[in-house]
Design a protein around this motif. Sequence first.
Motif, PDB file in Angstrom:
ATOM      1  N   THR A   1      -7.505   0.174   2.174  1.00  0.00           N
ATOM      2  CA  THR A   1      -7.210  -1.425   2.303  1.00  0.00           C
ATOM      3  C   THR A   1      -7.020  -2.415   0.962  1.00  0.00           C
ATOM      4  OG1 THR A   1      -9.575  -2.405   2.423  1.00  0.00           O
ATOM      5  CG2 THR A   1      -8.528  -2.117   4.825  1.00  0.00           C
ATOM      6  N   ARG A   2      -7.650  -1.525   0.082  1.00  0.00           N
ATOM      7  CA  ARG A   2      -7.413  -1.609  -1.345  1.00  0.00           C
ATOM      8  C   ARG A   2      -5.697  -1.544  -1.928  1.00  0.00           C
ATOM      9  NH1 ARG A   2     -10.246   2.357  -4.528  1.00  0.00           N
ATOM     10  NH2 ARG A   2      -8.091   2.918  -5.050  1.00  0.00           N
ATOM     11  N   ARG A   3      -5.646  -2.239  -2.459  1.00  0.00           N
ATOM     12  CA  ARG A   3      -4.222  -2.264  -3.469  1.00  0.00           C
ATOM     13  C   ARG A   3      -3.900  -1.457  -4.351  1.00  0.00           C
ATOM     14  NH1 ARG A   3      -1.032  -6.744  -2.270  1.00  0.00           N
ATOM     15  NH2 ARG A   3      -1.638  -8.492  -1.625  1.00  0.00           N
TER      16      ARG A   3
ATOM     17  N   ARG B   1      -2.077  -8.867   6.392  1.00  0.00           N
ATOM     18  CA  ARG B   1      -1.296  -8.258   5.106  1.00  0.00           C
ATOM     19  C   ARG B   1      -2.320  -9.247   3.846  1.00  0.00           C
ATOM     20  NH1 ARG B   1       0.566  -5.164   8.353  1.00  0.00           N
ATOM     21  NH2 ARG B   1       2.497  -5.534   9.638  1.00  0.00           N
TER      22      ARG B   1
ATOM     23  N   SER C   1       0.910  -0.655   0.178  1.00  0.00           N
ATOM     24  CA  SER C   1       0.036   0.191   0.258  1.00  0.00           C
ATOM     25  C   SER C   1       0.717   0.888   0.236  1.00  0.00           C
ATOM     26  CB  SER C   1      -0.899  -0.262   1.293  1.00  0.00           C
ATOM     27  OG  SER C   1      -0.024  -0.111   2.114  1.00  0.00           O
TER      28      SER C   1
ATOM     29  N   ARG D   1      -6.063  -8.286   3.299  1.00  0.00           N
ATOM     30  CA  ARG D   1      -6.262  -6.862   3.871  1.00  0.00           C
ATOM     31  C   ARG D   1      -7.460  -6.144   3.302  1.00  0.00           C
ATOM     32  NH1 ARG D   1      -1.042  -3.768   3.672  1.00  0.00           N
ATOM     33  NH2 ARG D   1      -0.628  -4.832   5.391  1.00  0.00           N
ATOM     34  N   GLY D   2      -7.454  -6.620   1.695  1.00  0.00           N
ATOM     35  CA  GLY D   2      -9.178  -5.826   1.001  1.00  0.00           C
ATOM     36  C   GLY D   2     -10.205  -6.571   1.954  1.00  0.00           C
TER      37      GLY D   2
END
Length: 128
Positions: free
Chosen positions: A124-126, A66, A2, A69-70
């Motif tokens: 939480t988004r890549r 980790r 991130s 996370r999304g």
Amino acid sequence: MSTPARRIGRILLGSGLVFAGAAHLTFARREFRAQVPESLPLDPDTTVVASGVVEIGLGTALLAARRRRGLVGVIAALFFVAVFPGNVSQWMHRRDGFGLDTDMKRFVRLFFQPVLVAVALWSTRRPR
């Protein structure tokens, strides 16, 4: 991985949830009861304790996750949507709590819930 901004947002949101959850269980329990809708078929104190435990779990997951996370972000966003009726109830029934002692303050607070949803998803988004 991130970006630094997303990481900071996730850490602030996770820490805030852990703090709010602990507050549900201790010093702010009575204040949180003001947000429990009357239509909820559970005892208000049970609702406050249960939501506090969930907040601590979600906050901890936001801080520690980790690989998923999304998914944690989506669950946190859904939690914020699920508790929104409590904010509406507090406004509609004119219940004071946390310094929200006027109709305008309670009404303005309603607009912060979508911000929490957005931060949970965004942080939480890549990155693309």
